[in-house]
Design a protein around this motif. Structure first.
Motif, short mmCIF file in Angstrom:
data_model
loop_
_atom_site.label_atom_id
_atom_site.label_comp_id
_atom_site.label_asym_id
_atom_site.label_seq_id
_atom_site.Cartn_x
_atom_site.Cartn_y
_atom_site.Cartn_z
N ASP A 54 0.87 -1.15 0.06
CA ASP A 54 0.02 -0.12 -0.08
C ASP A 54 0.73 1.18 0.06
OD1 ASP A 54 -2.27 -1.64 0.06
OD2 ASP A 54 -2.38 -1.47 2.26
N CYS A 55 2.03 1.27 0.63
CA CYS A 55 2.81 2.47 1.03
C CYS A 55 4.19 2.09 0.74
CB CYS A 55 2.80 2.77 2.30
SG CYS A 55 3.69 4.40 2.71
N PHE A 56 4.97 2.99 0.05
CA PHE A 56 6.53 2.50 -0.14
C PHE A 56 7.23 3.76 0.73
CE2 PHE A 56 4.62 0.39 -3.36
CZ PHE A 56 5.35 -0.46 -3.84
N CYS A 57 8.48 3.07 1.36
CA CYS A 57 9.08 4.27 2.12
C CYS A 57 10.58 4.20 1.68
CB CYS A 57 9.03 3.74 3.72
SG CYS A 57 10.12 4.63 4.86
N ALA A 58 11.19 5.18 1.46
CA ALA A 58 12.70 5.28 1.07
C ALA A 58 13.44 5.65 2.55
CB ALA A 58 12.78 6.44 0.03
N GLY A 59 14.29 5.04 2.85
CA GLY A 59 15.07 5.28 4.03
C GLY A 59 15.58 4.00 4.63
N SER A 60 16.57 4.16 5.67
CA SER A 60 17.13 5.68 6.20
C SER A 60 18.47 5.63 5.35
CB SER A 60 16.92 5.89 7.52
OG SER A 60 17.65 6.88 7.83
N ASP A 61 19.48 6.37 6.03
CA ASP A 61 20.85 6.40 5.74
C ASP A 61 21.09 7.39 4.40
OD1 ASP A 61 23.34 6.46 6.29
OD2 ASP A 61 23.31 4.10 6.54
N GLN A 62 22.16 7.09 3.74
CA GLN A 62 22.45 7.89 2.73
C GLN A 62 21.88 7.49 1.21
OE1 GLN A 62 26.99 9.36 2.68
NE2 GLN A 62 27.07 7.88 4.22
N ILE A 63 20.60 7.10 1.17
CA ILE A 63 20.41 6.45 -0.09
C ILE A 63 20.16 7.39 -1.02
CG2 ILE A 63 19.32 4.46 1.14
CD1 ILE A 63 16.50 5.72 0.43
N TRP A 64 20.11 8.88 -0.81
CA TRP A 64 19.97 9.76 -1.75
C TRP A 64 21.29 10.43 -2.35
CZ3 TRP A 64 14.78 12.38 -0.16
CH2 TRP A 64 13.61 11.61 -0.37
N ASN A 65 22.29 9.90 -1.80
CA ASN A 65 23.64 10.20 -2.21
C ASN A 65 23.78 9.53 -3.77
OD1 ASN A 65 26.20 9.98 -3.14
ND2 ASN A 65 27.10 9.65 -1.07
N TYR A 66 23.72 10.56 -4.61
CA TYR A 66 23.49 9.90 -5.94
C TYR A 66 24.23 8.74 -6.41
CZ TYR A 66 22.09 10.18 -10.91
OH TYR A 66 21.63 9.85 -12.25
N ASN A 67 25.68 8.91 -5.91
CA ASN A 67 26.44 7.88 -6.34
C ASN A 67 25.82 6.60 -5.72
OD1 ASN A 67 28.34 9.92 -7.75
ND2 ASN A 67 29.19 10.41 -5.63
N LEU A 68 25.18 6.46 -4.80
CA LEU A 68 24.74 5.02 -4.05
C LEU A 68 23.57 4.84 -4.40
CD1 LEU A 68 26.37 6.03 -0.64
CD2 LEU A 68 27.48 4.68 -2.54
N SER A 69 22.79 5.56 -5.33
CA SER A 69 21.35 5.60 -5.54
C SER A 69 20.66 4.36 -6.57
CB SER A 69 20.88 6.90 -6.17
OG SER A 69 21.00 7.04 -7.20
N PHE A 70 21.55 3.51 -7.03
CA PHE A 70 21.25 2.36 -7.77
C PHE A 70 20.69 2.96 -8.96
CE2 PHE A 70 21.90 0.33 -3.84
CZ PHE A 70 22.41 -1.09 -4.07
#
Length: 891
Positions: A88-104
């Motif tokens: 029903d819901c998706f959650c991004a997190g936590s930690d440095q997942i929006w560091n573009y170089n680590l964002s898959f």
């Protein structure tokens, strides 16, 4: 997998790094404790033989502590949209997942989630203060972020990145590992195999260096504890890190349970890991945090700053002090209280975000025209223009983390009218037709009392009196309650002293602009005096020219935070203050910019002259307190924004030999015809000197000509990182002194600041100037040919600063060969050029012979922490000074 999940979590929860692993587990527990069915998204796009998901302590942990139905199978990037069928819901997190170089490949922004699904982030981070997203990808990332129903981030710089780069409003929450009950960690630790009977010092170093190794050895010796060195959980770097550490009791490949138990039972911790800091704090351990720039040093600053623990952070890994201050226990009472509040706020936000229907969630997008979206808050200088023009009162001037007045949106009053951003001078300067090359005048008032009560030549009070003669109003900066500064409006000459003289801190403008507008519209004459940015704000707010308004901008250096000044007063003066004067003109010092006079409530008067005697002067004039909005000032250069510019005419005595500068000289720039007419309207009988001179005489004063510009000290950021948690004088020393004001008593004798021993102590000097040799047990200093000039010192550190007013005994035995007839011995401040001569040796003969000195001296400041010899006194061929011994001791 189950048929239905309330939420799917995408992050680095499966990783071998202990911090990432426990960060993800904390999120899992928070959602589970809220009664939710949780799916943990396994590493997307992983190959079948990927070691990160097939072996290691992290794989063991997942098998033990996650329900196997709560972990997704490995999905390719193209398969990720299939999760929409289950969640029903998706959650991004936590930690440095929006560091573009680590964002898959941007998949950690969850672009695969259907638009009809709720999408949130939980304490997510960009990892660094500087967004690593390439410019070509930022529009795409912005579109990903705009799909989120609610965004929470972990650090303040993440809030700034979202706002400044993407026009998105993010909520600042806390690191999840702080937000679960400690019982979970205890249960995990109970399953650990790690065991140590003796008290121990734990190190968790991600990036070993020789400096960190030496620090570990030093603190191990000081504490007397057994040192246990735990390596990172990533197998590929164990061998390399173990080799660099080169220390006994180094353990690797420990389970997450062992990691927790090692922290739980440690007596002291040294770490360069963000999560190492976090678990040291969670378990209330004394610790030393070493800044790790490669992994996001700003994360340390944010976490420790929010918990008032910045004094446990070493900013420069290459200069780790050997200081027992870091071994002291931490009073965790207030820290735990802050954690409790932040954890409660974080869990409540997450619970509301997951349970509130998508259609009822408030949009996270900031209106494109709102000032807080389009202006980097660092550049807001608190001019109050936007606050004054806001029709609903949605904007207020509030103090930021450093005490600067900044524009802030409060409540839900904003109607997105955009008037604030339309007039903001930080975004676009107001229309300006002033002259690029204004006429320049030197000015001295005729009245001695006027000169005495003015910072320079007395032009401002003469101008103010002219306004009063026109039944007008004068607006300027006055002392407020508790020695803050605020702009006030006066119409009586008896109130003029309130707004005279310099006040070196930011002033609060409040509703001043509206008051001025009201008086102008009633056809009253008004004079406004302020910093150039404040004049820009008033011009922008008014939006048109007024014949009955005179704008005066001052030659401004910068305006420090009122919070800094308050801390300085509290730290410097033990009694309550009745009066404080910058720029005090005494008979002894005359006209200068570094003398202050303080009157205490008990009647005592204190005069401080310069940085030797006053810490505020010590850091004001070298721009250590300069804010970023002042550093990047665009309001100072020509054409000026005021009708008239006034300030100090420094250096005029070297240009005009006919004037007396003892009581001060003002410079006046007439920037347009109105300013020139107003200057010429001043009564001639009140003027001693009014003389037009070349604009070039102004030099660099006020950044008006020669493309000069404002600047900040290279150590500004050090001061800013220290001032939140340290006393003012300690923060000054932290920034200015090479050792951050931390000293090691190398002599083990409390009353001996210097006991020179050639076997382990050396002078410090510029090798292009000096040579040092050890000859027959003596230290011999020589100055190279042509280098004997003032300001070239050979210095020797003291083991602690000398105390102002205390008697010391200086003894030395030396021989010398030099053409100089006098050799001065000095004490010096390591953070500046300030020094004091403690003895002048007068040569009686040119022959070299052994001389003995024994003399008492009294320091005139608390800042001296070096012994110094000047190169200017070592002159002539084959010059030298040879020391048998040097000693400074308390008398």
């Amino acid at each position: 997998m189950k048929n239905h999940y309330d939420v799917c979590i995408a992050g680095f929860w499966y990783g071998a790094n202990y911090g990432s692993l426990l960060n993800g587990y904390s999120m899992y527990r928070i959602f589970k404790d809220c009664g939710k069915e949780v799916l943990m998204l396994q590493k997307p796009g992983a190959k079948i033989d990927d070691p990160e998901i097939n072996k290691g302590h992290n794989v063991n942990f997942i098998k033990k502590y996650y329900d196997h139905e709560d972990v997704s199978p490995v999905l390719s990037y193209s398969q990720l949209p299939e999760l929409n069928k289950y969640c029903d819901c998706f959650c991004a997190g936590s930690d440095q997942i929006w560091n573009y170089n680590l964002s898959f490949h941007e998949n950690m922004f969850l672009p695969f989630v259907d638009k009809n699904k709720k999408l949130i982030s939980f304490s997510t981070s960009f990892g660094h203060k500087q967004d690593s997203t390439p410019e070509k990808a930022k529009q795409r990332v912005k579109e990903h972020l705009q799909r989120f129903s609610a965004i929470s981030v972990r650090e303040q710089f993440d809030v700034d990145i979202l706002r400044d780069n993407y026009g998105i409003n993010g909520t600042l929450l806390f690191e999840p590992v702080f937000c679960i009950d400690k019982k979970y960690y205890q249960l995990l630790a109970d399953n650990a195999s790690f065991h140590e009977d003796k008290p121990y010092l734990l190190t968790y170093i991600l990036d070993p260096t020789p400096e960190k190794r030496e620090a570990i050895k030093y603190y191990g010796e000081k504490t007397g504890l057994k040192v246990i060195n735990m390596l990172n959980g990533v197998e590929e770097i164990w061998g390399k890190n173990k080799e660099i550490l080169d220390l006994p009791n180094t353990i690797e490949n420990v389970e997450a349970e062992d990691f927790l138990k090692a922290f739980l039972n440690a007596s002291y911790v040294i770490t360069d890991s963000f999560h190492g800091c976090a678990f040291s704090i969670i378990f209330n351990k004394p610790f030393l945090a070493i800044g790790n720039y490669g992994r996001g040093y700003e994360r340390f600053i944010d976490l420790l700053g929010r918990l008032d623990l910045l004094d446990r952070l070493i900013s420069d890994p290459k200069r780790i002090p050997h200081d027992e201050r870091f071994l002291k226990a931490i009073n965790y009472k207030n820290v735990n209280k802050i954690i409790e509040g932040e954890a409660r706020k974080t869990v409540e936000w997450v619970k509301n975000a997951i349970e509130t229907p998508k259609e009822k969630m408030t949009s996270i997008l900031i209106p494109n025209r709102a000032i807080t979206a389009v202006l980097n808050k660092e550049l807001c200088m608190g001019c109050s223009a936007c606050v004054s023009i806001c029709p609903t009162g949605a904007l207020k001037l509030r103090e930021d983390d450093y005490g600067y007045y900044k524009s802030t949106i409060e409540g839900n009053k904003c109607i997105n009218c955009g008037r604030c951003s339309q007039i903001c001078p930080a975004l676009a300067l107001p229309h300006n037709t002033n002259d690029n090359k204004p006429s320049c005048y030197e000015f001295i008032a005729n009245n001695e009392q006027v000169l005495k009560n003015s910072s320079s030549g007395g032009v401002f009070p003469i101008m103010a009196k002219e306004v009063f003669r026109r039944s007008g109003y004068v607006v300027g900066a006055a002392w407020g309650n508790n020695f803050t500064v605020e702009h006030i409006m006066i119409d009586d000459i008896g109130d003029l002293p309130k707004i005279q003289k310099s006040k070196y801190l930011q002033s609060y403008l409040g509703n001043t602009f509206k008051k001025i507008q009201d008086k102008l519209n009633e056809n009253n004459f008004v004079l406004f005096s302020g910093c150039p940015c404040q004049v820009a704000g008033l011009k922008a707010f008014l939006g048109k020219e007024y014949d009955n308004l005179i704008l005066i901008d001052i030659l401004c250096s910068y305006a420090p935070s009122p919070m800094f000044f308050k801390k300085y007063l509290e730290d410097t003066f033990q009694e309550k203050l009745e009066d404080y004067q910058f720029r005090y003109k005494s008979e002894q010092y005359g006209w200068d910019c570094v003398t202050v006079k303080v009157k205490l409530c008990n009647g005592e008067e204190i005069v401080h002259h310069g940085g030797i005697q006053d810490d505020y002067q010590r850091v004001f004039h070298n721009h250590v307190m300069c804010s970023k909005h002042c550093e990047k000032c665009k309001y100072q250069t020509a054409p000026r924004l005021g009708d008239v510019t006034i300030g100090d005419f420094w250096g005029i005595e070297q240009k005009d030999y006919d004037i007396n500068t003892k009581r001060g000289v003002s410079v006046v720039l007439c920037n347009n015809k109105k300013g020139y007419t107003f200057l010429k309207s001043l009564p001639i009988q009140e003027i001693n000197v009014l003389k037009e001179v070349p604009l070039t005489w102004l030099g660099g004063n006020g950044y008006v000509i020669n493309n000069s510009h404002n600047y900040s000290s290279p150590v500004r950021d050090l001061f800013y990182s220290a001032i939140k948690t340290m006393k003012f004088s300690d923060a000054v020393n932290y920034a200015l002194k090479p050792n951050h004001g931390i000293y090691e008593d190398i002599y083990k004798i409390s009353n001996t600041p210097l006991q020179y021993d050639a076997s382990f102590l050396r002078f410090q000097y510029d090798r292009n100037v000096w040579e040092e040799h050890l000859i027959n047990g003596k230290t011999v200093l020589m100055v190279k040919q042509g280098q004997s000039r003032p300001g070239r010192y050979a210095k020797m550190p003291l083991c602690k600063p000398l105390k102002k007013g205390k008697r010391y005994l200086f003894t030395a035995r030396f021989s010398t060969k030099t053409k100089s007839k006098i050799i001065n011995f000095h004490i010096k401040d390591s953070g500046s050029g300030y020094y004091q001569i403690i003895y002048s040796f007068k040569k009686q003969t040119d022959e070299s012979k052994t001389n003995e000195v024994r003399v008492e001296f009294v320091p005139n400041s608390n800042i001296y922490d070096e012994f110094m010899i000047g190169a200017a006194q070592m002159s002539g061929p084959d010059n030298y000074i040879a020391f048998d011994f040097i000693n400074i001791s308390e008398y």
